[in-house]
Scaffold this active site. Structure first.
Site, short mmCIF file in Angstrom:
data_model
loop_
_atom_site.label_atom_id
_atom_site.label_comp_id
_atom_site.label_asym_id
_atom_site.label_seq_id
_atom_site.Cartn_x
_atom_site.Cartn_y
_atom_site.Cartn_z
N CYS A 150 9.95 42.48 15.88
CA CYS A 150 11.21 41.95 15.35
C CYS A 150 11.13 40.43 15.40
O CYS A 150 10.32 39.86 16.16
CB CYS A 150 12.33 42.44 16.26
SG CYS A 150 13.96 41.82 15.88
N CYS A 154 14.89 47.40 16.35
CA CYS A 154 14.22 46.66 17.42
C CYS A 154 14.54 47.31 18.77
O CYS A 154 15.70 47.65 19.06
CB CYS A 154 14.69 45.20 17.41
SG CYS A 154 14.04 44.26 18.81
N CYS A 163 16.79 44.19 20.60
CA CYS A 163 18.10 43.75 20.09
C CYS A 163 18.73 44.79 19.16
O CYS A 163 19.85 44.62 18.73
CB CYS A 163 17.98 42.40 19.38
SG CYS A 163 17.17 42.48 17.77
N HIS A 176 21.12 62.31 15.18
CA HIS A 176 19.99 61.76 15.95
C HIS A 176 19.17 60.74 15.16
O HIS A 176 18.03 60.47 15.50
CB HIS A 176 19.10 62.90 16.47
CG HIS A 176 19.79 63.76 17.50
ND1 HIS A 176 19.37 65.03 17.83
CD2 HIS A 176 20.89 63.52 18.27
CE1 HIS A 176 20.17 65.52 18.77
NE2 HIS A 176 21.10 64.63 19.05
N ASN A 189 20.10 82.04 13.28
CA ASN A 189 18.90 81.68 14.04
C ASN A 189 17.95 82.88 14.06
O ASN A 189 18.37 84.00 13.76
CB ASN A 189 19.30 81.30 15.49
CG ASN A 189 18.25 80.43 16.18
OD1 ASN A 189 17.07 80.76 16.24
ND2 ASN A 189 18.70 79.30 16.70
C1 BJW Z 1 14.92 79.12 13.22
C2 BJW Z 1 13.87 79.15 12.28
C3 BJW Z 1 14.16 79.73 11.01
C4 BJW Z 1 13.14 78.23 14.11
N1 BJW Z 1 15.38 80.24 10.77
N2 BJW Z 1 16.10 79.63 12.95
C5 BJW Z 1 25.00 67.89 29.62
C6 BJW Z 1 24.28 68.79 30.39
C7 BJW Z 1 22.91 68.59 30.60
C8 BJW Z 1 22.25 67.51 30.04
C9 BJW Z 1 22.96 66.64 29.27
C10 BJW Z 1 24.31 66.83 29.06
N3 BJW Z 1 24.75 65.83 28.27
C11 BJW Z 1 23.72 65.03 27.96
C12 BJW Z 1 22.61 65.48 28.57
C13 BJW Z 1 21.26 64.87 28.50
C14 BJW Z 1 20.53 65.16 27.22
C15 BJW Z 1 20.38 66.67 27.04
O1 BJW Z 1 21.06 67.30 26.25
N4 BJW Z 1 19.46 67.29 27.76
C16 BJW Z 1 19.25 68.73 27.67
C17 BJW Z 1 17.85 69.01 27.12
C18 BJW Z 1 19.47 69.34 29.01
N5 BJW Z 1 21.21 64.55 26.08
C19 BJW Z 1 21.05 63.27 25.77
O2 BJW Z 1 20.37 62.53 26.46
C20 BJW Z 1 21.78 62.75 24.55
N6 BJW Z 1 22.54 61.59 24.87
C21 BJW Z 1 23.67 61.66 25.55
O3 BJW Z 1 24.12 62.72 25.95
O4 BJW Z 1 24.33 60.45 25.71
C22 BJW Z 1 25.62 60.47 26.35
C23 BJW Z 1 26.72 60.93 25.43
C24 BJW Z 1 27.64 61.86 25.88
C25 BJW Z 1 28.70 62.27 25.05
C26 BJW Z 1 28.82 61.75 23.78
C27 BJW Z 1 27.89 60.84 23.32
C28 BJW Z 1 26.84 60.44 24.15
C29 BJW Z 1 20.77 62.35 23.47
C30 BJW Z 1 20.02 63.51 22.94
C31 BJW Z 1 18.96 63.05 21.95
C32 BJW Z 1 18.05 64.17 21.50
N7 BJW Z 1 16.94 63.60 20.82
C33 BJW Z 1 15.98 64.49 20.16
C34 BJW Z 1 14.89 63.60 19.51
C35 BJW Z 1 15.46 62.94 18.25
C36 BJW Z 1 14.47 62.11 17.57
C37 BJW Z 1 13.32 62.91 17.04
O5 BJW Z 1 13.51 63.84 16.22
O6 BJW Z 1 12.22 62.62 17.43
O7 BJW Z 1 16.61 65.29 19.17
S1 BJW Z 1 15.24 65.70 21.26
C38 BJW Z 1 15.20 66.99 20.08
O8 BJW Z 1 16.10 68.06 20.42
C39 BJW Z 1 15.75 66.38 18.78
C40 BJW Z 1 16.54 67.50 18.21
O9 BJW Z 1 17.47 67.00 17.26
C41 BJW Z 1 17.16 68.11 19.43
C42 BJW Z 1 17.62 69.53 19.24
O10 BJW Z 1 16.56 70.38 18.94
P1 BJW Z 1 16.78 71.55 17.87
O11 BJW Z 1 17.05 70.96 16.55
O12 BJW Z 1 17.76 72.50 18.40
O13 BJW Z 1 15.30 72.16 17.79
P2 BJW Z 1 14.61 73.26 18.74
O14 BJW Z 1 13.16 73.18 18.49
O15 BJW Z 1 15.06 73.14 20.15
O16 BJW Z 1 15.18 74.65 18.22
C43 BJW Z 1 14.88 75.16 16.96
C44 BJW Z 1 15.67 76.43 16.77
O17 BJW Z 1 15.46 76.89 15.45
C45 BJW Z 1 15.26 77.57 17.72
O18 BJW Z 1 16.45 78.16 18.27
C46 BJW Z 1 14.56 78.58 16.81
O19 BJW Z 1 14.77 79.94 17.19
C47 BJW Z 1 15.22 78.29 15.48
N8 BJW Z 1 14.41 78.59 14.28
N9 BJW Z 1 12.76 78.64 12.80
C48 BJW Z 1 16.31 80.23 11.71
N10 BJW Z 1 13.20 79.84 10.01
#
Ligand code: BJW
Length: 241
Positions: free
Chosen positions: A147, A127, A130, A119, A210
């Site tokens: 940009c 930009c 572009c 990510h 987790n």
């Molecule tokens: C602990 C702990 C400790 C806490 N010890 N554990 C299919 C079905 C439905 C929807 C979609 C789908 N395919 C695509 C989509 C749409 C969308 C999506 O997934 N939506 C869902 C929410 C439904 N996806 C996209 O739009 C993606 N693009 C895309 O699919 O393009 C097409 C494509 C297809 C195929 C191949 C290639 C391309 C893009 C997704 C971009 C996500 N962006 C973000 C922001 C990044 C920038 C930023 O950081 O600001 O990424 S959103 C946010 O969520 C961020 C994270 O990386 C991501 C995941 O979150 P993460 O890391 O899991 O954090 P949390 O907070 O959710 O969880 C923390 C966990 O830690 C918890 O479980 C806690 O219990 C645990 N924990 N302390 C152990 N000490």
């Protein structure tokens, strides 16, 4: 922490090729807020709603402020025992690829070498129009700059609805993987979460670390519940010390 499954310890000891998918929980014990859950709150905004191109288009200054807040946070913290345990794994197995959804750079700071930033990175700037990167800016700039094409500069991260350019590289790292570790991710965001099931279908043992179960848990081989700053070093100690 529950006692470690000896089969998991053996799987780690024997593995020749490992892949890791990490998420915000990896950095939580360093003091970096996660996205979802009560610790993930930022002012009065849902962080996941600020991580979109629509939000940036609507209010670039607000989104920039959110990212500056996160940049400052990250610059003020250090990698934790879980980041270091993953670097330790990298050093001990013949082949290990760490695929991270995190944009905080803490795994690099801990010494990770084979890292795929699915990510993007908080400190990259591209930009909005572009997509050209700008590398001449300091780590924190108070307002979004422009940009040379006239477009606004945005954080070099992947927002919802955007393609994930590093996904193909992540997929290419999976064939032949013996053990796949899913570390501190809610497994709600695609296509990142799909990597765990793809690895399982291609024959890897998959272990999740987790605080709580996720939508993946029931389909995986092992689940270790507890803070990864404790569980990952404990696993390394059981396997190698
Ligand atoms: C602990 C702990 C400790 C806490 N010890 N554990 C299919 C079905 C439905 C929807 C979609 C789908 N395919 C695509 C989509 C749409 C969308 C999506 O997934 N939506 C869902 C929410 C439904 N996806 C996209 O739009 C993606 N693009 C895309 O699919 O393009 C097409 C494509 C297809 C195929 C191949 C290639 C391309 C893009 C997704 C971009 C996500 N962006 C973000 C922001 C990044 C920038 C930023 O950081 O600001 O990424 S959103 C946010 O969520 C961020 C994270 O990386 C991501 C995941 O979150 P993460 O890391 O899991 O954090 P949390 O907070 O959710 O969880 C923390 C966990 O830690 C918890 O479980 C806690 O219990 C645990 N924990 N302390 C152990 N000490």
């Amino acid at each position: 922490m529950a006692e470690l499954d000896q089969d998991l310890v053996d799987a780690l000891r024997k593995a020749r090729k490992i892949a890791v998918l990490s998420g915000a929980g990896l950095s939580a014990e360093s003091g970096v807020p996660t996205f979802r859950g009560p610790e993930g709150l930022w002012k009065n905004h849902d962080p996941t709603e600020l991580a979109t191109a629509e939000a940036f288009r609507r209010d670039p200054a607000l989104v920039w402020e959110f990212y500056n807040w996160r940049r400052e946070k990250v610059l003020s913290v250090e990698p934790n025992g879980a980041h270091r345990a993953l670097v330790d794994i990298e050093a001990r197995v013949s082949e290990c690829t760490h695929i991270t959804q995190n944009v905080d750079g803490l795994s690099q700071r801990a010494g990770a070498r084979r890292l795929i930033e699915l990510h993007g990175n908080l400190f990259a700037t591209i930009c909005f129009d572009c997509r050209r990167p700008r590398t001449d800016l300091p780590e924190i700039v108070p307002h979004p700059s422009y940009c040379e094409c006239g477009g606004l500069m945005r954080p070099g991260v992947v927002w919802f609805g955007e393609s994930v350019p590093a996904f193909e590289t992540a997929l290419a790292a999976l064939p032949g993987t013996d053990l796949f570790l899913v570390v501190g991710t809610s497994a709600l965001v695609q296509p990142a979460a799909s990597l765990a099931m793809i690895a399982k279908q291609s024959g890897a043992h998959v272990a999740e670390f987790n605080l709580e179960p996720t939508p993946l848990t029931a389909s995986l081989d092992f689940a270790v519940h507890g803070p990864v700053g404790t569980t990952l070093p404990a696993l390394m100690a059981a396997a190698f010390h």
